[in-house]
Motif scaffolding. Structure first.
Motif, short mmCIF file in Angstrom:
data_model
loop_
_atom_site.label_atom_id
_atom_site.label_comp_id
_atom_site.label_asym_id
_atom_site.label_seq_id
_atom_site.Cartn_x
_atom_site.Cartn_y
_atom_site.Cartn_z
N ASP A 1 -13.78 -9.91 4.23
CA ASP A 1 -13.26 -9.37 2.96
C ASP A 1 -14.30 -9.66 1.88
O ASP A 1 -15.43 -10.05 2.20
N TYR B 1 -17.93 -8.66 3.29
CA TYR B 1 -18.34 -7.33 3.78
C TYR B 1 -19.31 -6.63 2.84
O TYR B 1 -19.94 -5.64 3.23
N LEU C 1 -1.92 1.39 14.96
CA LEU C 1 -0.58 0.80 14.85
C LEU C 1 0.36 1.79 14.16
O LEU C 1 0.03 2.35 13.12
N MET D 1 -1.33 -8.34 5.14
CA MET D 1 -1.38 -8.43 6.60
C MET D 1 -2.39 -9.47 7.05
O MET D 1 -2.11 -10.29 7.92
N SER E 1 -7.48 -3.92 -6.26
CA SER E 1 -7.64 -4.83 -5.13
C SER E 1 -8.05 -6.24 -5.58
O SER E 1 -8.89 -6.89 -4.96
N VAL F 1 -5.00 -0.75 11.64
CA VAL F 1 -3.71 -0.91 10.95
C VAL F 1 -3.58 0.12 9.82
O VAL F 1 -2.49 0.57 9.49
N ASP G 1 0.82 -1.21 0.00
CA ASP G 1 0.00 0.00 0.00
C ASP G 1 0.86 1.27 0.00
O ASP G 1 0.50 2.27 -0.61
N1 LIG Z 1 0.01 1.51 10.59
C1 LIG Z 1 1.10 1.63 9.84
O1 LIG Z 1 2.15 2.13 10.29
C2 LIG Z 1 1.06 1.10 8.44
C3 LIG Z 1 2.23 0.96 7.67
C4 LIG Z 1 2.13 0.44 6.38
C5 LIG Z 1 0.88 0.06 5.87
N2 LIG Z 1 -0.23 0.23 6.63
C6 LIG Z 1 -1.59 -0.14 6.18
O2 LIG Z 1 -1.82 -1.51 6.50
C7 LIG Z 1 -3.03 -1.90 5.83
C8 LIG Z 1 -3.01 -3.38 5.49
O3 LIG Z 1 -2.01 -3.64 4.60
P1 LIG Z 1 -2.08 -4.88 3.61
O4 LIG Z 1 -0.70 -5.00 3.05
O5 LIG Z 1 -2.70 -6.07 4.22
O6 LIG Z 1 -3.08 -4.24 2.51
P2 LIG Z 1 -3.82 -4.96 1.31
O7 LIG Z 1 -3.00 -6.10 0.79
O8 LIG Z 1 -4.24 -3.89 0.37
O9 LIG Z 1 -5.12 -5.59 1.99
C9 LIG Z 1 -6.24 -4.87 2.40
C10 LIG Z 1 -7.46 -5.77 2.27
O10 LIG Z 1 -8.60 -5.09 2.78
C11 LIG Z 1 -9.72 -5.36 1.90
N3 LIG Z 1 -10.75 -4.33 2.07
C12 LIG Z 1 -10.90 -3.15 1.40
N4 LIG Z 1 -11.97 -2.48 1.86
C13 LIG Z 1 -12.50 -3.25 2.85
C14 LIG Z 1 -13.61 -3.10 3.71
N5 LIG Z 1 -14.39 -2.01 3.67
N6 LIG Z 1 -13.87 -4.08 4.59
C15 LIG Z 1 -13.09 -5.19 4.66
N7 LIG Z 1 -12.01 -5.39 3.87
C16 LIG Z 1 -11.71 -4.43 2.97
C17 LIG Z 1 -9.05 -5.36 0.54
O11 LIG Z 1 -9.84 -6.05 -0.42
P3 LIG Z 1 -10.97 -5.34 -1.33
O12 LIG Z 1 -10.52 -3.93 -1.61
O13 LIG Z 1 -11.08 -6.19 -2.57
O14 LIG Z 1 -12.17 -5.40 -0.51
C18 LIG Z 1 -7.79 -6.14 0.83
O15 LIG Z 1 -7.99 -7.53 0.71
C19 LIG Z 1 -3.18 -0.92 4.66
O16 LIG Z 1 -4.29 -0.10 4.92
C20 LIG Z 1 -1.90 -0.07 4.72
O17 LIG Z 1 -2.10 1.25 4.31
C21 LIG Z 1 -0.15 0.73 7.90
#
Ligand SMILES: NC(=O)c1ccc[n+]([C@@H]2O[C@H](COP(=O)([O-])OP(=O)(O)OC[C@H]3O[C@@H](n4cnc5c(N)ncnc54)[C@H](OP(=O)(O)O)[C@@H]3O)[C@@H](O)[C@H]2O)c1
Length: 324
Positions: free
Chosen positions: A183, A202, A270, A163, A313, A242, A42
């Motif tokens: 998801d 969802y 986080l 994640m 996505s 997150v 992301d």
């Molecule tokens: N806290 C920090 O310091 C930090 C650092 C880096 C990254 N992050 C964040 O960490 C998060 C997770 O990262 P990741 O690598 O797992 O991201 P990812 O691979 O993009 O996974 C996010 C998942 O959430 C799903 N999603 C989207 N909208 C949703 C909703 N309304 N309800 C339920 N699921 C939904 C997406 O699928 P669909 O869109 O198809 O639904 C996707 O499968 C991201 O938001 C990123 O920005 C945070």
């Protein structure tokens, strides 16, 4: 060397495969690494587009501060600075390099030794590439922040992403927790180990409206207010955001602690510390307790296609980028 150069914010289609100078050691604590694989995260998608726009204040008003993106890598050590004792030429290393200047979308990168860890011989290179960033997000949110305990009930919102795939398995297999994953339906179907009863689409079900309550909620998207989330948290429950839209995150940071104190719940955001928890997650992967999921592999020259897939996505788990 070849590198995908990001000259300005756009759609990702404008990234150009270019010939640029191979990086050299900048400090005694650096390593030059020949990249074997990187992934799409992301962070990369956000920096390519400059969205949410608010983040441009931090990462560059007109263009991203870094021309070569790529937040995590696996590679082979080519050369090390005078003070580096951890690695030698030929060692295979990996790491989340998002706080080390990025650089994964190239054939070589110069990276600080502190951002790298040795890849164990038994770990496949592409699986290794898929671990550092997602492992940090999953381990830190579940263990360091939520302080997950054996046998608790856990909901992971966004379970199909990098994640979520790791986090759900860590909670299920390492902590013996009952895990509910949320998801889109096609992602839930691909995660066979997630029982049918514990998978919520969802687009059809709002997890805060089922009457079910959880000890821990890990949320990759933060689309709900703390008031709404109370409906799904047990007394003593912990919610960890997150990621999500900046407005939601600010609101959570401001009112989450107050609501938490009034209701005996905890609301956390986080702040990722790159590579913290990677050793622990690596141990679980080697013990076959958990398994990273590779979505698709793309050549470096096809990075725009990989970014589009991520942006739409369509991925489940991690998209891997291979320089050759
Ligand atoms: N806290 C920090 O310091 C930090 C650092 C880096 C990254 N992050 C964040 O960490 C998060 C997770 O990262 P990741 O690598 O797992 O991201 P990812 O691979 O993009 O996974 C996010 C998942 O959430 C799903 N999603 C989207 N909208 C949703 C909703 N309304 N309800 C339920 N699921 C939904 C997406 O699928 P669909 O869109 O198809 O639904 C996707 O499968 C991201 O938001 C990123 O920005 C945070």
């Amino acid at each position: 060397m070849k590198a995908m150069i990001c000259e300005g914010y756009g759609s990702g289609d404008d990234l150009v495969l270019s010939d640029v100078a191979k990086p050299e050691l900048k400090t005694d604590a650096d390593c030059v690494v020949r990249i074997l694989a990187s992934t799409v995260n992301d962070w990369d998608w956000m920096l390519v587009r400059g969205k949410p726009r608010l983040y441009r204040l931090l990462f560059g008003l007109l263009r991203p501060r870094w021309k070569i993106l790529g937040a995590e890598i696996v590679g082979v050590i080519e050369s090390v600075g005078a003070s580096v004792t951890e690695f030698n030429h030929g060692d295979v290393v990996y790491g989340d390099v998002s706080e080390a200047g990025f650089g994964g979308y190239a054939e070589y990168a110069c990276l600080p030794v502190a951002s790298l860890r040795r890849v164990p011989d038994q770990l496949d290179v592409e699986l290794a590439a898929a671990l550092p960033h997602a492992a940090g997000l999953a381990w830190q949110s579940l263990v360091d922040v939520a302080r997950l305990e054996q046998g608790e009930s856990v909901l992971i919102n966004g379970v199909g992403g990098g994640m979520g795939v790791l986090g759900a398995q860590i909670a299920q297999h390492h902590f013996g927790c009952t895990v509910t994953g949320v998801d889109k339906a096609f992602k839930l179907e691909a995660l066979h180990w997630l029982g049918r009863a514990d998978a919520l689409d969802y687009e059809r079900v709002d997890f805060t409206g089922t009457g079910q309550r959880y000890d821990v909620i890990i949320d990759a998207q933060t689309t709900r207010t703390p008031w709404r989330l109370l409906k799904a948290l047990k007394p003593g429950g912990r919610y960890v955001s997150v990621g999500g839209a900046p407005g939601r995150l600010v609101a959570l940071a401001l009112i989450g602690p107050v609501i938490g104190r009034l209701t005996r719940r905890r609301f956390h955001l986080l702040a990722l510390k790159p590579n913290q928890g990677l050793d622990e997650v690596e141990t679980l992967v080697l013990a076959k307790e958990i398994e990273p999921r590779i979505d698709k592999r793309f050549a470096l020259s096809d990075l725009p296609l990989a970014l589009q897939r991520f942006g739409r996505s369509e991925h489940i788990g991690k998209i891997v980028i291979l320089p050759k």
